[in-house]
Scaffold this active site. Structure first.
Site, short mmCIF file in Angstrom:
data_model
loop_
_atom_site.label_atom_id
_atom_site.label_comp_id
_atom_site.label_asym_id
_atom_site.label_seq_id
_atom_site.Cartn_x
_atom_site.Cartn_y
_atom_site.Cartn_z
CB SER A 27 -0.93 -0.14 1.24
OG SER A 27 -0.38 0.28 2.37
CE LYS A 63 -3.11 2.39 5.01
NZ LYS A 63 -2.90 1.23 3.65
#
Length: 174
Positions: free
Chosen positions: A40, A82
């Site tokens: 990710s 993230k």
């Protein structure tokens, strides 16, 4: 057992207890290690990389746009890595495969793929909540997902500041 032997044992016990106490305080309040799992955050971070996460960074200030953060994901009971995109009270919109903050296009040099809405609709980040995305927007469960959504400040563990492994990529993270 002689008195000097007892003193030596007590000295060792004190030393070991002190070391454990220092390690506990450092891990709880100063830093921790994070492991990159999954794609990710590619191309910035890759599977298997090991990072140092500063917990002090956000004890003294708030997360900033483009910080790479480690988040406590309560749904899956694991940590996620993230990038902070939207700050509290900002309007976030995704259109034409790009991110807009308060109506202005966000220039993102760290991504290689377009940003799709994934059912996300324009929204204003609530107080103390952040909008986060993975750099690999095609392979990321992030704030566009109802299962994560805006991330509460209390769930941000810290800022990823240094890559330890692999050694040929060791250094600060941007």
């Amino acid at each position: 057992m002689s008195e000097s032997m007892k003193n030596e044992i007590i000295s060792w016990i004190k030393l070991i207890a002190t070391a454990f106490l220092i390690a506990f305080v450092l891990k709880t309040f100063v830093f921790q290690i994070a492991y990159v799992k999954g794609p990710s955050m590619e191309p910035t971070l890759y599977q298997g990389q090991i990072l140092i996460v500063s917990k002090l960074s956000y004890r003294m200030g708030a997360p900033k746009r483009e910080d790479i953060v480690v988040i406590n994901d309560n749904l899956e009971h694991k940590d996620l890595i993230k990038r902070v995109i939207g700050l509290p009270k900002e309007e976030i919109d995704i259109k034409d495969s790009s991110v807009y903050i308060d109506g202005k296009l966000l220039e993102e040099s760290y991504i290689e793929v377009p940003t799709y809405e994934n059912d996300f609709s324009k929204a204003i980040a609530p107080d103390n909540k952040y909008f986060v995305l993975g750099d690999n927007r095609v392979e990321s469960r992030d704030s566009r997902s109802d299962s994560l959504g805006f991330v509460d400040r209390k769930n941000i563990i810290g800022k990823a500041v240094f890559r330890l492994w692999p050694l040929n990529k060791a250094g600060t993270i941007k």
